[in-house]
Design an enzyme around this catalytic site. Structure first.
Site: not given
Ligand code: NAP
Length: 281
Positions: A106, A48
């Site tokens: 990961h 990241y």
């Molecule tokens: P997520 O949390 O499912 O979705 C994030 C998206 O939703 C962003 O576009 C955000 O936009 C929006 N959002 C968040 N809260 C909201 C709400 N209350 N209302 C409307 N829109 C909302 O996706 P993710 O970031 O992929 O997953 C979360 C975390 O999981 C990551 O940050 C990372 O730490 C981890 N991750 C791990 C892996 C892995 O391979 N281990 C892969 C992906 C992610 P805004 O920011 O504009 O609000």
């Protein structure tokens, strides 16, 4: 705030904050704000490219280090016992917060056995307090579990109402491995924020679709790490323990499962090639 207990008796909070795709220049502000709002677990990764900013925000925060739980991850190109040792040392340096609460492998590609052995060494010397994996499907997870001395404490997987992972979670809970949901809001996919089923349920409790989706996962003891750069949405995602879904709500959400990834297909050969060759530095 509610916690679960890892298989080494350490606590892990159920509602957490992820920093994937938060640019370096925004990460410090976002993590400080998240800690102020009450989040106590921050999920980052070497890929990241924001570990330094996460560490700086933690050092500058008013919250005590011992009350914060920091997760980072080792990338595939750093797998292998010696290479993983160097990668963890680099993460420790970039974060600069004394120790790391949880280090995950990961992806389940490359020499992840060698990498896991390095994790075990850091766990034993105390600079990493818990260890685990991410994106391990049941076959590889069980195999690793059966062959390693220190059992993984967490498996972080894609998990949301449209990809519910029932069998994966059942196995993890049987093995006492905590499931942690990445993409708990499906990264906005499936038009989740306008989904009619979630909306109808949320209306009864005066909650948003995001809150219903997060509550649903936490009610089945799955840790969630939603990402948002927006302060109001940080608060919204954090405020999920003042209502409970009933059996009827849960049954309706269970029917949303497509049993398919919304984001990344780990069985697709092109994806496997890409993840095996991707370099972050
Ligand atoms: P997520 O949390 O499912 O979705 C994030 C998206 O939703 C962003 O576009 C955000 O936009 C929006 N959002 C968040 N809260 C909201 C709400 N209350 N209302 C409307 N829109 C909302 O996706 P993710 O970031 O992929 O997953 C979360 C975390 O999981 C990551 O940050 C990372 O730490 C981890 N991750 C791990 C892996 C892995 O391979 N281990 C892969 C992906 C992610 P805004 O920011 O504009 O609000």
């Amino acid at each position: 705030m509610q916690d679960l207990i890892l298989n080494n008796d350490k606590k892990i909070p159920l509602i957490d904050y992820g920093v994937y795709q938060i640019p370096k220049e925004d990460t410090y502000r976002c993590v400080k704000k998240a800690l102020e709002i009450g989040y106590r677990l921050i999920d980052t990764a070497s890929t990241y490219l924001n570990e330094e900013e996460v560490g700086r925000a933690i050092r500058d925060s008013k919250v005590l280090r011992r009350d914060i739980f920091v997760v980072t991850k080792v990338w595939v190109s750093d797998f292998g016992e010696e290479k993983t040792k160097i990668a963890i040392e680099k993460s420790l340096n970039r974060l600069n917060i004394g120790y790391i609460d949880l280090v995950l492998l990961h992806q389940a590609y490359g020499d992840y056995y060698g990498a896991y052995r390095a994790l075990e060494k850091f766990y034993k010397n105390g600079s990493v307090k818990s260890i685990g994996v991410s994106n391990f499907y049941t076959d590889r997870l069980l195999d690793l579990y059966m062959n390693m001395e220190i059992k993984p404490m967490v498996n972080q997987i894609e998990c949301h109402p449209f990809f519910q992972r029932k069998e994966d979670i059942e196995l993890m809970q049987k093995l006492n491995i905590i499931p942690m949901a990445w993409g708990p809001l499906a990264e906005g996919g499936h038009d989740i924020f306008n989904n009619e089923v979630l909306k109808e349920i949320g209306a009864k409790y005066n909650k948003s679709n995001a809150q219903v989706a997060l509550r649903w996962n936490t009610m089945r003891n799955v840790v969630v790490i939603p990402k948002t750069v927006n302060e109001l949405r940080m608060k919204e995602n954090f405020t999920i323990f003042d209502f409970n879904l009933n059996d009827d709500d849960i049954e309706k959400i269970n029917k949303l499962d497509t049993n398919k990834t919304e984001i990344i297909d780990h069985h697709n050969l092109e994806v496997i090639r890409m993840l095996n060759t991707f370099k972050y530095e």
